[in-house]
Design an enzyme around this catalytic site. Structure first.
Site, PDB file in Angstrom:
ATOM      1  N   PHE A 129      42.427 -41.407 100.621  1.00 27.13           N
ATOM      2  CA  PHE A 129      41.593 -42.605 100.581  1.00 27.13           C
ATOM      3  C   PHE A 129      41.605 -43.268 101.968  1.00 27.13           C
ATOM      4  O   PHE A 129      42.621 -43.244 102.661  1.00 27.13           O
ATOM      5  CB  PHE A 129      42.139 -43.565  99.515  1.00 27.13           C
ATOM      6  N   ASP A 206      51.271 -42.782  97.538  1.00 21.10           N
ATOM      7  CA  ASP A 206      50.270 -43.722  97.045  1.00 21.10           C
ATOM      8  C   ASP A 206      49.969 -43.339  95.597  1.00 21.10           C
ATOM      9  O   ASP A 206      49.526 -42.221  95.321  1.00 21.10           O
ATOM     10  CB  ASP A 206      49.008 -43.629  97.914  1.00 21.10           C
ATOM     11  N   TYR A 231      44.567 -52.648  89.554  1.00 17.35           N
ATOM     12  CA  TYR A 231      43.287 -53.068  88.962  1.00 17.35           C
ATOM     13  C   TYR A 231      42.475 -51.903  88.423  1.00 17.35           C
ATOM     14  O   TYR A 231      41.345 -52.098  87.988  1.00 17.35           O
ATOM     15  CB  TYR A 231      42.463 -53.925  89.921  1.00 17.35           C
ATOM     16  N   LYS A 232      43.060 -50.716  88.477  1.00 14.75           N
ATOM     17  CA  LYS A 232      42.360 -49.548  87.927  1.00 14.75           C
ATOM     18  C   LYS A 232      42.835 -49.345  86.489  1.00 14.75           C
ATOM     19  O   LYS A 232      42.470 -50.104  85.592  1.00 14.75           O
ATOM     20  CB  LYS A 232      42.619 -48.336  88.804  1.00 14.75           C
ATOM     21  N   ARG A 378      31.902 -39.916  90.477  1.00 16.35           N
ATOM     22  CA  ARG A 378      33.133 -39.947  89.698  1.00 16.35           C
ATOM     23  C   ARG A 378      32.874 -40.469  88.287  1.00 16.35           C
ATOM     24  O   ARG A 378      32.243 -41.515  88.103  1.00 16.35           O
ATOM     25  CB  ARG A 378      34.175 -40.853  90.368  1.00 16.35           C
TER      26      ARG A 378
END
Lengths: 405, 405
Positions: A129, A206, A231-232, A378
């Site tokens: 990322f 990560d 927050y995912k 995605r």
């Protein structure tokens, strides 16, 4: 035989996690066929709305500043420990919730570089990322390290063999994502951590796309340092604070660069010199973000109640259905994720040359996905809120959108 | 003649800001005589409770990930600009709300050091808030700088003459608080900024105790860099994100160390190399904390509506009354703040050898103040929520507590 909507509905009827959907705010929105982006922003738990209202009225509004000594000061650690127990596979006292993922990664990588003086290389993933890549480059430049980049298969990810090829006696640390943001590839947490250690290097993992989706056992794997976002799949809310894990054995030598008052051994003594606290307090910098922490707490509670094994089982079933339907219904679309569910996290990326346009059309048709350049779409699958029927309806709309393109 | 409670009530009756108290959650708590710690944590605006509920239901719950493109991405800048106009005396495009104050100070000081290569000193205040001192020491150590400490009068603060004595051609930057957290001393923003510039140095101002209390004119003063917190006089909520100001002329050369995806020129292009955005976006690192930002927005709106001139006028009247009542009613207590209201911010510190014990007794008696070691008790006065009668009742309780000690 291609699974039908009735088949998907049967899977929902047998789903032990189906009732969790009622614990979230899922508005009656006729324009929304399916929300398949919970891997970017999970839905709000109903309990979070209630906790925020109570926070404003009671803790903030009535107890006012006294709330700091009545509980807020310990929240980053208490919620971190609950997250550790429910999700990370970690004993208490190693996890804290604070700052953004980017700031946490910066702290961890700076600390890691300082713990391996004399070593002048770091190993990182060219496909990681953006924040991870930008931060490792910045830290490397600051600390006089050279980044040795691994360039994995975009539909897969970094393998143990890749790491073995790149680590050595010059490696200070290896930093990778456990689940790849693009392909959902699950890296070999145990094997790669061990390989780094064999070379005398540290690992900085990560966990943004793992937490709340793929079971973790940080302690058993011997992980040194890790961070991730809430927050995912943890549904903590937009921009909620991230978490940071430092293995107990490393904490005395853990020196992060942003030495604020909240990381001090005695914050309210306001002493002359900075003296890092024992344990995870030293990972903090500024005043903890209480409204964000409340969201993490409620998100973690729901994941703990559901249990990571059941969440993982449903994630596998959902991603299997997504791959099957993509193969059967979506002409001209490729699979940009591992086909082996054991190597695949909680989303499926499909590929198409016009991915950006297709993604916009899907969203306009009420199927919320996201586009990841250059050619990925995605399909995010959140076991606590995504139903099999929702996924099936989405893939039917996807097929229609493709036919109209 | 010592002002009576009736005198205080007359001041309230004539107070043009009196009605603002109704815009906040001020629960009818019989155990709370007075809340005099709004300079640590301001009270919740009623509108914040409503905005948070709407955020969860609508923006987060219904629009979900789409809210990022429908407004959230710009919130750090839009709220920053509203803060700049209402409070900072700054044109748009120079202020962003993000991260904790500590993280913001770290970014600013690192950037300042990098903008003055070859200079090997910084000037800082030995009496500054702990985070400021710890961060400047850490940044100095990282960047090979020596800190030249100013040690001001604890009941006063850093003067222009102090700064002139300490800056020189070796000074990279001067970092000070505009209003001292302990004494409420107001430093000479214009004069000190000009003196730093005369020596070729930059200034990094901490505005934590100024914003929403003392009028600021950052642009007119030629301030280079500044940061401050929003949970004191701006009433944004516990641990709400801080703000960071970079003067327009410096932005192209502003390079902060925590290079995350949100500071990139094109965050969603997810490109290979870090390319800092033009303007204030480059000050960001990770995903903006939306729940915290909402609190800043509502807090700033109320301050904007009240107007900084009226807020300052009431702050002066409140602190004058506090000093008079302390002189008249509090035996054995000293004044640890400037007596000249022109040099005094929004709180009054009184001193006593047993300050810690007295502070605990005051809180137990329903007068919420805070203790600052070694001998200070801060009486925080928030013009939007503190009434003159509340202050008068508090000082009467204080006199009683002293007599019982």
């Amino acid at each position: 035989m291609t699974p039908t909507l009735a088949d998907a509905e049967r899977l929902d009827a047998a789903d032990p996690l189906a009732s969790f959907r009622d614990r979230f705010l899922v508005p009656d929105d006729p324009g929304l066929v399916a929300y398949l982006d919970g891997n970017s922003l999970g839905r709000p738990p109903k309990a979070t709305a209630e906790r925020l209202a109570a926070l404003v009225t009671h803790d903030w509004g009535t107890r006012l500043i006294r709330s700091w000594s009545e509980g807020w000061m310990e929240l980053p650690f208490e919620i971190g420990d609950r997250l550790a127990a429910a999700v990370l596979g970690a004993e208490p006292g190693q996890t804290v919730v604070a700052d953004s993922t980017t700031v946490c990664l910066y702290k961890l990588m700076r600390a890691a570089a300082a713990m391996r003086p004399g070593r002048d290389e770091v190993v990182a993933d060219r496909g990681n990322f953006p924040t991870d890549r930008y931060v490792v480059e910045a830290v490397a430049a600051e600390c006089g390290l050279t980044v040795r980049w691994i360039s994995p298969d975009p539909a897969g990810g970094v393998t143990l063999a890749d790491v073995v090829d790149h680590v050595g006696e010059r490696t200070a640390f290896v930093t990778l994502s456990h689940v790849a943001y693009r392909s959902a590839w699950i890296a070999d947490l145990h094997g790669i951590t061990a390989a780094a250690h064999d070379a005398g290097a540290l690992v900085v993992w990560d966990l943004c796309h793992s937490v709340g989706s793929v079971p973790l056992d940080l302690d058993a794997a011997g992980v040194d340092l890790a961070a991730g976002c809430t927050y995912k799949f943890l549904n903590a809310g937009p921009g909620a604070p991230a978490f940071l894990y430092v293995a107990a054995a490393l904490q005395d030598g853990f020196a992060q660069p942003i030495t604020g008052w909240m990381g001090h051994a005695e914050p309210f003594a306001m002493g002359r010199d900075y003296a890092p606290a024992t344990g995870m307090r030293r990972a903090l910098s500024g005043t903890p973000p209480i409204t964000g922490l409340i969201g993490v707490d409620e998100g973690v509670k729901l994941v703990a109640e559901a249990g990571m094994d059941r969440i993982r089982a449903k994630a596998v079933a959902l991603t299997e259905l997504a791959v099957t339907l993509a193969d059967d219904l979506l002409d001209g679309v490729g699979i940009g994720s591992p086909r082996d569910p054991a190597r695949r996290g909680g989303h499926v990326t499909v590929t198409h040359p016009d991915a950006k346009t297709l993604s916009d059309r899907l969203i306009a048709a009420g199927v919320v996905v996201d586009h990841r350049p250059p050619d990925g779409i995605r399909i995010g699958l959140s076991p606590l809120t995504t139903s099999f029927a929702e996924l099936h309806r989405a893939m039917t709309v996807f097929a229609d959108v493709l036919q109209m393109s």
